[in-house]
Design a protein around this motif. Structure first.
Motif, PDB file in Angstrom:
ATOM      1  N   SER A   2      20.947  31.952 -24.819  1.00 56.27           N
ATOM      2  CA  SER A   2      20.389  31.627 -23.512  1.00 56.27           C
ATOM      3  C   SER A   2      18.951  32.133 -23.397  1.00 56.27           C
ATOM      4  O   SER A   2      18.106  31.504 -22.766  1.00 56.27           O
ATOM      5  CB  SER A   2      21.258  32.200 -22.391  1.00 56.27           C
ATOM      6  N   GLU A   3      18.664  33.275 -24.013  1.00 59.31           N
ATOM      7  CA  GLU A   3      17.289  33.791 -24.015  1.00 59.31           C
ATOM      8  C   GLU A   3      16.371  32.860 -24.817  1.00 59.31           C
ATOM      9  O   GLU A   3      15.231  32.612 -24.429  1.00 59.31           O
ATOM     10  CB  GLU A   3      17.251  35.199 -24.592  1.00 59.31           C
ATOM     11  N   ILE A   4      16.882  32.336 -25.932  1.00 59.85           N
ATOM     12  CA  ILE A   4      16.092  31.414 -26.754  1.00 59.85           C
ATOM     13  C   ILE A   4      15.815  30.126 -25.984  1.00 59.85           C
ATOM     14  O   ILE A   4      14.689  29.623 -25.971  1.00 59.85           O
ATOM     15  CB  ILE A   4      16.812  31.128 -28.087  1.00 59.85           C
ATOM     16  N   VAL A   5      16.838  29.611 -25.291  1.00 57.37           N
ATOM     17  CA  VAL A   5      16.654  28.397 -24.497  1.00 57.37           C
ATOM     18  C   VAL A   5      15.648  28.650 -23.383  1.00 57.37           C
ATOM     19  O   VAL A   5      14.763  27.819 -23.114  1.00 57.37           O
ATOM     20  CB  VAL A   5      18.019  27.919 -23.928  1.00 57.37           C
ATOM     21  N   LEU A   6      15.745  29.823 -22.744  1.00 53.90           N
ATOM     22  CA  LEU A   6      14.800  30.192 -21.681  1.00 53.90           C
ATOM     23  C   LEU A   6      13.379  30.289 -22.238  1.00 53.90           C
ATOM     24  O   LEU A   6      12.426  29.792 -21.620  1.00 53.90           O
ATOM     25  CB  LEU A   6      15.223  31.511 -21.034  1.00 53.90           C
ATOM     26  N   LEU A   7      13.223  30.898 -23.401  1.00 54.49           N
ATOM     27  CA  LEU A   7      11.901  31.023 -24.017  1.00 54.49           C
ATOM     28  C   LEU A   7      11.330  29.655 -24.403  1.00 54.49           C
ATOM     29  O   LEU A   7      10.135  29.405 -24.239  1.00 54.49           O
ATOM     30  CB  LEU A   7      11.961  31.946 -25.229  1.00 54.49           C
ATOM     31  N   ALA A  33      12.003  26.849 -22.883  1.00 53.09           N
ATOM     32  CA  ALA A  33      11.628  26.204 -21.623  1.00 53.09           C
ATOM     33  C   ALA A  33      10.299  26.745 -21.121  1.00 53.09           C
ATOM     34  O   ALA A  33       9.429  25.993 -20.655  1.00 53.09           O
ATOM     35  CB  ALA A  33      12.723  26.411 -20.588  1.00 53.09           C
ATOM     36  N   ARG A  34      10.141  28.056 -21.220  1.00 55.48           N
ATOM     37  CA  ARG A  34       8.867  28.658 -20.787  1.00 55.48           C
ATOM     38  C   ARG A  34       7.712  28.178 -21.674  1.00 55.48           C
ATOM     39  O   ARG A  34       6.615  27.931 -21.190  1.00 55.48           O
ATOM     40  CB  ARG A  34       8.979  30.180 -20.803  1.00 55.48           C
ATOM     41  N   LEU A  35       7.966  28.087 -22.979  1.00 55.43           N
ATOM     42  CA  LEU A  35       6.936  27.602 -23.900  1.00 55.43           C
ATOM     43  C   LEU A  35       6.569  26.164 -23.578  1.00 55.43           C
ATOM     44  O   LEU A  35       5.378  25.804 -23.557  1.00 55.43           O
ATOM     45  CB  LEU A  35       7.419  27.726 -25.351  1.00 55.43           C
ATOM     46  N   ALA A  36       7.553  25.327 -23.315  1.00 61.15           N
ATOM     47  CA  ALA A  36       7.288  23.928 -22.969  1.00 61.15           C
ATOM     48  C   ALA A  36       6.481  23.841 -21.671  1.00 61.15           C
ATOM     49  O   ALA A  36       5.529  23.056 -21.568  1.00 61.15           O
ATOM     50  CB  ALA A  36       8.591  23.157 -22.840  1.00 61.15           C
ATOM     51  N   ALA A  37       6.843  24.653 -20.676  1.00 57.90           N
ATOM     52  CA  ALA A  37       6.106  24.660 -19.416  1.00 57.90           C
ATOM     53  C   ALA A  37       4.671  25.136 -19.630  1.00 57.90           C
ATOM     54  O   ALA A  37       3.722  24.602 -19.043  1.00 57.90           O
ATOM     55  CB  ALA A  37       6.825  25.541 -18.393  1.00 57.90           C
ATOM     56  N   SER A  38       4.512  26.127 -20.492  1.00 57.81           N
ATOM     57  CA  SER A  38       3.170  26.633 -20.792  1.00 57.81           C
ATOM     58  C   SER A  38       2.332  25.562 -21.483  1.00 57.81           C
ATOM     59  O   SER A  38       1.132  25.408 -21.197  1.00 57.81           O
ATOM     60  CB  SER A  38       3.281  27.880 -21.667  1.00 57.81           C
ATOM     61  N   GLU A  39       2.946  24.814 -22.389  1.00 53.50           N
ATOM     62  CA  GLU A  39       2.216  23.750 -23.074  1.00 53.50           C
ATOM     63  C   GLU A  39       1.820  22.641 -22.104  1.00 53.50           C
ATOM     64  O   GLU A  39       0.717  22.085 -22.206  1.00 53.50           O
ATOM     65  CB  GLU A  39       3.066  23.189 -24.223  1.00 53.50           C
ATOM     66  N   VAL A  40       2.681  22.342 -21.159  1.00 52.22           N
ATOM     67  CA  VAL A  40       2.356  21.325 -20.143  1.00 52.22           C
ATOM     68  C   VAL A  40       1.179  21.803 -19.301  1.00 52.22           C
ATOM     69  O   VAL A  40       0.234  21.041 -19.027  1.00 52.22           O
ATOM     70  CB  VAL A  40       3.594  21.015 -19.263  1.00 52.22           C
ATOM     71  N   ARG A  41       1.210  23.078 -18.884  1.00 48.56           N
ATOM     72  CA  ARG A  41       0.092  23.622 -18.100  1.00 48.56           C
ATOM     73  C   ARG A  41      -1.200  23.602 -18.916  1.00 48.56           C
ATOM     74  O   ARG A  41      -2.275  23.308 -18.397  1.00 48.56           O
ATOM     75  CB  ARG A  41       0.408  25.042 -17.629  1.00 48.56           C
TER      76      ARG A  41
END
Length: 101
Positions: free
Chosen positions: A6-11, A13-21
């Motif tokens: 779950s931590e890997i999935v969360l990370l 997701a955060r990485l994908a959001a960061s790339e979008v930003r």
């Protein structure tokens, strides 16, 4: 193990959001640079137009001979000899001007 997944999935997701930003910021930067470039081009164009209008109204600076212009201006000035440095204070009391004579 489930906690680590779950931590890997969360990370991820955060990485994908960061790339979008990051992509969004890059697009906004490119748009801002385009606006600045357009503004600079417009300023250069307007400066050129102003120079053309001034040339049209006043003529080219290179068409005027500076020595001929100065000679003409000096010829038109009345009492020019009285204005020359060695003559202008001849008839006045020069002590207040700092001269010894």
């Amino acid at each position: 193990m489930a906690l680590a997944m779950s931590e890997i999935v969360l990370l991820h997701a955060r990485l994908a959001a960061s790339e979008v930003r990051s992509r969004t910021a890059e697009v906004e930067l490119a748009e801002a640079r385009a606006v600045v470039s357009t503004s600079e081009a417009m300023i250069a164009h307007l400066r050129l137009e102003i120079a053309k209008l001034r040339r049209e109204q006043y003529g080219r600076n290179s068409d005027i001979d500076p020595r001929a212009w100065l000679a003409d201006v000096l010829a038109r000035m009345p009492n020019l000899p009285d204005l020359l440095p060695w003559n202008w204070a001849r008839g006045t009391d020069r002590r207040h001007l700092g001269f010894a004579r």
